[in-house]
Write a protein that holds these residues in place. Structure first.
Motif, PDB file in Angstrom:
ATOM      1  N   VAL A 194      -3.593   0.059   5.415  1.00  0.00           N
ATOM      2  CA  VAL A 194      -4.807   0.580   4.770  1.00  0.00           C
ATOM      3  C   VAL A 194      -4.691   0.458   3.249  1.00  0.00           C
ATOM      4  CG1 VAL A 194      -6.325   2.573   4.498  1.00  0.00           C
ATOM      5  CG2 VAL A 194      -5.206   2.156   6.695  1.00  0.00           C
ATOM      6  N   PRO A 195      -5.630  -0.270   2.624  1.00  0.00           N
ATOM      7  CA  PRO A 195      -5.520  -0.534   1.181  1.00  0.00           C
ATOM      8  C   PRO A 195      -5.830   0.704   0.328  1.00  0.00           C
ATOM      9  CG  PRO A 195      -7.488  -1.585   2.065  1.00  0.00           C
ATOM     10  CD  PRO A 195      -6.752  -1.006   3.238  1.00  0.00           C
ATOM     11  N   ILE A 196      -4.806   1.538   0.212  1.00  0.00           N
ATOM     12  CA  ILE A 196      -4.854   2.733  -0.632  1.00  0.00           C
ATOM     13  C   ILE A 196      -3.540   2.769  -1.404  1.00  0.00           C
ATOM     14  CG2 ILE A 196      -4.914   5.261  -0.664  1.00  0.00           C
ATOM     15  CD1 ILE A 196      -6.535   5.177   1.907  1.00  0.00           C
ATOM     16  N   GLU A 226      -2.715  10.114  -8.569  1.00  0.00           N
ATOM     17  CA  GLU A 226      -4.042   9.525  -8.421  1.00  0.00           C
ATOM     18  C   GLU A 226      -4.008   8.524  -7.285  1.00  0.00           C
ATOM     19  OE1 GLU A 226      -5.757   9.777 -12.950  1.00  0.00           O
ATOM     20  OE2 GLU A 226      -5.856   7.848 -11.897  1.00  0.00           O
ATOM     21  N   TYR A 227      -4.954   8.669  -6.370  1.00  0.00           N
ATOM     22  CA  TYR A 227      -5.093   7.703  -5.286  1.00  0.00           C
ATOM     23  C   TYR A 227      -6.273   6.784  -5.577  1.00  0.00           C
ATOM     24  CZ  TYR A 227      -1.873   9.871  -1.934  1.00  0.00           C
ATOM     25  OH  TYR A 227      -0.759  10.326  -1.277  1.00  0.00           O
ATOM     26  N   GLN A 228      -6.043   5.501  -5.344  1.00  0.00           N
ATOM     27  CA  GLN A 228      -7.113   4.520  -5.487  1.00  0.00           C
ATOM     28  C   GLN A 228      -7.242   3.794  -4.149  1.00  0.00           C
ATOM     29  OE1 GLN A 228      -6.471   0.588  -7.554  1.00  0.00           O
ATOM     30  NE2 GLN A 228      -7.754   1.558  -9.114  1.00  0.00           N
ATOM     31  N   ALA A 229      -8.460   3.472  -3.753  1.00  0.00           N
ATOM     32  CA  ALA A 229      -8.655   2.743  -2.494  1.00  0.00           C
ATOM     33  C   ALA A 229      -9.583   1.549  -2.699  1.00  0.00           C
ATOM     34  CB  ALA A 229      -9.250   3.656  -1.435  1.00  0.00           C
ATOM     35  N   VAL A 281       0.834  -1.209   0.000  1.00  0.00           N
ATOM     36  CA  VAL A 281       0.000   0.000   0.000  1.00  0.00           C
ATOM     37  C   VAL A 281       0.866   1.256   0.000  1.00  0.00           C
ATOM     38  CG1 VAL A 281      -1.828  -1.255   1.177  1.00  0.00           C
ATOM     39  CG2 VAL A 281      -0.227   0.137   2.519  1.00  0.00           C
ATOM     40  N   SER A 282       0.296   2.366  -0.451  1.00  0.00           N
ATOM     41  CA  SER A 282       1.060   3.614  -0.506  1.00  0.00           C
ATOM     42  C   SER A 282       0.188   4.823  -0.217  1.00  0.00           C
ATOM     43  CB  SER A 282       1.745   3.742  -1.871  1.00  0.00           C
ATOM     44  OG  SER A 282       0.799   3.610  -2.926  1.00  0.00           O
ATOM     45  N   GLY A 283      -0.761   4.652   0.702  1.00  0.00           N
ATOM     46  CA  GLY A 283      -1.582   5.791   1.111  1.00  0.00           C
ATOM     47  C   GLY A 283      -0.834   6.683   2.086  1.00  0.00           C
TER      48      GLY A 283
END
Lengths: 77, 153, 153, 77
Positions: free
Chosen positions: B121-123, B50-53, A74-76
């Motif tokens: 956190v899956p983002i 761009e963020y994807q979740a 993940v990369s948030g």
């Protein structure tokens, strides 16, 4: 049947956001092996798996109707 | 008053709104962490992100982080919002707000939360440059798996 | 854009405005610390507070803290506003906003700033209770002087 | 002449925000002793002194025209 969700680069490798797989009662590990054989993933080795929105281990069993998500690092934030 | 403490949103996030979610009469300290889109990363110029979740699970994992924070800092109240979609340079990607009676805990709990976001956190973010684009992964640079694996949720 | 980074004010402080003062294209992290009026301190119920400042020197000392932060974290940008006058429970007394390229520095520089405020900035609060009022001093509880003295400015 | 600024409880002890003292060329220490003798301060022992908005030491010299502030332990933030 199980539903497989794909994210980030995995979507682009296969060209879709989700797959319907006509199998059930298989382990996470078996599903990974099956998908790597059947679809053009570069690799699923660094990818985490969630079953119904909870992280799963490779020997966890996937039941009919489960939603399985493949979660690259993940990369948030 | 907005009582949703953990959210994935597509619209801009307002800092004041986030602070209001956690301010309480018994709290004397609020910390916020605001993650913004940085123009330059390792010498490369980012044009936008761009963020994807996996939104449903991401909200669940943010709530799990909230539970972890409550277990470690019982007097803390925490709210987290993460934005997805296209973000320009300096846009706010994430805000974490934590209130506590005393300030030390507010810093520690806040920093704990951002570290956990980057683990579980899956983002995902995709960086767009002049000469290409790439999905960013494994920010913590812990390789190979399984040592870098997120803790099981 | 408000370019005043260090201020003593009498009006409410807005968090978004403080964040805007430090957001930059090269920064990826902003932390804020927001000190609010807490209702209960050591078992006693506070009705409201009054803050008094030696304003000219307080602004100078906030600037000095800014210089110290720049020396320790050269890539940080910091803004601090402290409110004075009568404040009610949950009102914002102080906001510190720090931006840095990477998040660890933003937490550390921010916490450094609040500790220094409590050492060297000439601002005092008076707590008003049901049964009395008192000027609060020596919050760090370092006694006796000179060991608890502020560093020389 | 020097101007002395008072804050917090010191204002209340003396009943004013500032004093004009008809002296100069004295040390901080001497000024403290003078003020403790002449005004009803409870104590100036835990109080810091600033000369012209900078913290001063007890043997610093106060010149004619200086603004001297008595700064009790601070409690901002």
């Amino acid at each position: 049947m199980i539903k497989v969700l794909l994210f980030a680069h995995l979507q682009e490798e296969v060209g879709t956001e989700s797959l319907s797989i006509e199998r059930s009662n298989l382990t996470v590990k078996s599903l990974i092996q099956y998908l790597e054989k059947e679809y053009p993933f570069q690799s699923l080795q660094k990818v985490m798996v969630a079953i119904n929105e909870s992280y799963a281990k490779e020997d966890d069993l996937i039941q009919d109707g489960d939603v399985v998500a493949f979660i690259p690092p993940v990369s948030g934030g | 008053m907005n009582e949703v403490l953990f959210e994935i949103v597509t619209e801009p996030i307002n800092v004041d709104d986030m602070v209001k979610k956690v301010v309480r009469r018994e709290a004397g300290a609020v910390t916020t962490f605001i993650g913004t889109v940085r123009e330059i990363t390792k010498g490369k110029v980012t044009l936008y992100l761009e963020y994807q979740a996996y939104a449903a699970m991401a909200v669940k994992m943010l709530g799990k982080i909230g539970d972890e924070v409550s277990a470690k800092w019982p007097q803390a109240k925490i709210a987290i919002s993460h934005r997805v979609g296209r973000l320009e340079i300096s846009d706010v990607a994430v805000i974490i707000a934590v209130s506590t009676p005393h300030r030390k805990d507010a810093y520690e709990a806040n920093e704990y939360a951002i570290e956990r976001i980057k683990q579980i956190v899956p983002i995902w973010k995709k960086e767009f440059w002049e000469d290409g684009e790439v999905w960013i992964g494994d920010q913590l640079e812990k390789t190979p798996y399984p040592s870098g694996k997120p803790e099981k949720g």
